[in-house]
Every structure is written in C-alpha cells, then in structure tokens.
Design a protein around this motif. Structure first.
Motif, PDB file in Angstrom:
ATOM      1  N   SER A   1       0.826  -1.197   0.000  1.00 11.07           N
ATOM      2  CA  SER A   1       0.000   0.000   0.000  1.00 11.07           C
ATOM      3  C   SER A   1       0.870   1.261   0.000  1.00 11.07           C
ATOM      4  O   SER A   1       0.592   2.227  -0.735  1.00 11.07           O
TER       5      SER A   1
ATOM      6  N   GLY B   1       0.653   3.431  -3.295  1.00  8.94           N
ATOM      7  CA  GLY B   1      -0.004   4.697  -3.010  1.00  8.94           C
ATOM      8  C   GLY B   1       0.873   5.864  -3.433  1.00  8.94           C
ATOM      9  O   GLY B   1       0.432   6.789  -4.127  1.00  8.94           O
TER      10      GLY B   1
ATOM     11  N   GLU C   1       0.482   8.381  -6.841  1.00  6.54           N
ATOM     12  CA  GLU C   1       0.409   9.826  -6.589  1.00  6.54           C
ATOM     13  C   GLU C   1       1.490  10.567  -7.375  1.00  6.54           C
ATOM     14  O   GLU C   1       1.240  11.640  -7.938  1.00  6.54           O
TER      15      GLU C   1
ATOM     16  N   ALA D   1      -7.022   5.324  -6.877  1.00  5.15           N
ATOM     17  CA  ALA D   1      -6.260   4.969  -5.681  1.00  5.15           C
ATOM     18  C   ALA D   1      -6.036   3.466  -5.573  1.00  5.15           C
ATOM     19  O   ALA D   1      -6.856   2.647  -6.006  1.00  5.15           O
ATOM     20  N   TYR D   2      -4.916   3.118  -4.967  1.00  4.44           N
ATOM     21  CA  TYR D   2      -4.623   1.727  -4.632  1.00  4.44           C
ATOM     22  C   TYR D   2      -5.461   1.316  -3.429  1.00  4.44           C
ATOM     23  O   TYR D   2      -5.602   2.072  -2.467  1.00  4.44           O
TER      24      TYR D   2
END
Length: 249
Positions: free
Chosen positions: A36, A40, A44, A51-52
């Motif tokens: 994550s 993430g 970004e 989003a993950y």
C-alpha cells in the motif's frame, strides 16, 4: 466448522504444506501495508487518481511472487515500465526496482515490529507433529527464512520452498502448482497424500491445479466464499479448528 467428507479426509493424509504469510504468521498484514505504501506513493507521483486499495492487493498481488505482483498491478492500471534487473536499486522505476522498494519497506517493518505466529497455527503445528504428520512451508516470499526465524518457527520445518529456492531451481510460482509439488517431492510424497493450507486465492488455485489430497482455505480477510470459489475443499478462520480432525497416532 462442521465435519464434512472434505474435513474427514484430513485424517487419511500424511503431510501438511503451509503457506507462510497470513497462514502461520500475520506477516500478510505487513506485506499488505508495504504494498500500500509503495503503490499509493507511486500512483500519486504519476498523477494517477485511481487509488490503490486492499482489493488490488487481494486481486493482483496476494500469494504471487513479488515481481509478478508488480507486473499484474501495473497492467491493471495500464502502466508500462521497463523490466530492469533483479539488482535494481529501490529508487528506480522499473518492475524490479519497485519490487525491491517494497521489499525494503517490508524488511524495515519486520525489523522494527518483529512477528509472532498465530496462536491457533502453533496449536495445529504441535498437534500435527504429535500425530506424526510431515510438514513443509511453501511461500512465494523471498523473506521466508527470515520470517520463520523471527517467529521462532525455523526448527519445525525440514522443507522450506520459498521465493529464493524457486528462482534458483526454476520452479514456477503460484498460482502454478509447481512450488507445492516440489515440496511434496522433497518430502517423498505424492500430491494426493498432502494437504495444502492457504489464505490466498492464487495459493488455492495452485493446490487445486496440483490435485492435492485436500485444499484448505484460511479466511484472513479475503472471504470464505472467494476461497471456496477458487476450489478450497473447506475453509476455517483459525487453524486450531483443524486439530480435532487430525489422525490419532
């Protein structure tokens, strides 16, 4: 868990083949957090606003060899990166670089937090040893030996098939059945004499494809229905539930 033809079949088998992360130790949580953090920040940095999520982890990553997980997730987002090389530094945006970045995060967390085996899993290991069952660990992780040592489980397994051994011997990773078949062979047993114990759909797929005597799912969050749909013969929430089903010796 009620008794069923599948659960009673366990008493006739000779070996238990365990996945590691999420089955014997809660390191699946550490892996999930590391993935994550990796994806993430990666998404970004690329301005990707999809989003993950944990669903991505269970769908594309859980149970797979590390770099296969990177490839599968990137493909799900339509992102293409150079493959790079296994020795790529974690700062590089290649498939191997991202995989190594995730591994650095995992090892930092393991070092700082340590790991304790699930109590129910230890109960099953004790009972299986007392019943004379053979046991092996089969994990896609290249950190398998370190995790077993950190959890105090190293001396319980004479056979450990992990990501490093798989690469060294050219054994295909999950969802292919090859790593489990390799472990059964090292124990001197046919697949039909062994039970596979897994928490990941890809691992359940491997057990089913290898025609093992029993495929047991451990629901650590993916859902019993999902594990059954992938071919688990039965699903438990804690491995201690299996202790009454072991053969008497």
């Amino acid at each position: 868990m009620s008794r069923s033809p599948a659960s009673t079949r366990l008493a006739s088998l000779r070996a238990l083949l365990f996945d590691l992360d999420g089955v014997l130790t809660p390191t699946a949580d550490v892996h999930r957090q590391a993935w994550s953090r990796l994806f993430g920040a990666f998404l970004e940095s690329r301005g990707n606003h999809q989003a993950y999520t944990d669903e991505d982890y269970f769908t594309y990553i859980d149970g797979r060899p590390r770099y296969d997980g990177v490839r599968a997730f990137l493909a799900s987002r339509g992102i293409s990166l150079p493959e790079g090389h296994p020795e790529d530094g974690p700062e590089l945006e290649t498939v191997f670089g991202l995989g190594n970045r995730k591994n650095r995060t995992f090892n930092e967390t393991l070092r700082d937090q340590g790991v304790t085996a699930y109590p129910g899993s230890v109960k099953l290991l004790d009972a299986a040893a007392a019943s004379g069952l053979m046991m092996a660990v089969v994990t896609s992780s290249r950190n398998g030996t370190a995790v077993l040592a950190a959890a105090g489980l190293s001396d319980r397994f004479g056979v450990v098939v992990d990501g490093l051994l798989s690469v060294e011997h050219g054994v295909a990773g999950k969802p292919a059945p090859d790593t489990y078949l390799h472990a059964a062979g090292l124990l001197g047993l046919p697949a039909s004499a062994c039970a596979v114990v897994e928490d990941a759909p890809s691992g359940i797929d491997a057990g089913r494809a290898g025609q093992f005597g029993l495929v047991i799912g451990v629901d650590r969050g993916v859902g019993a229905e999902t594990l059954l749909a992938h071919g688990a013969d039965l699903v438990v929430e804690d491995l201690a539930e299996l202790v009454p089903l072991l053969p008497a010796r």
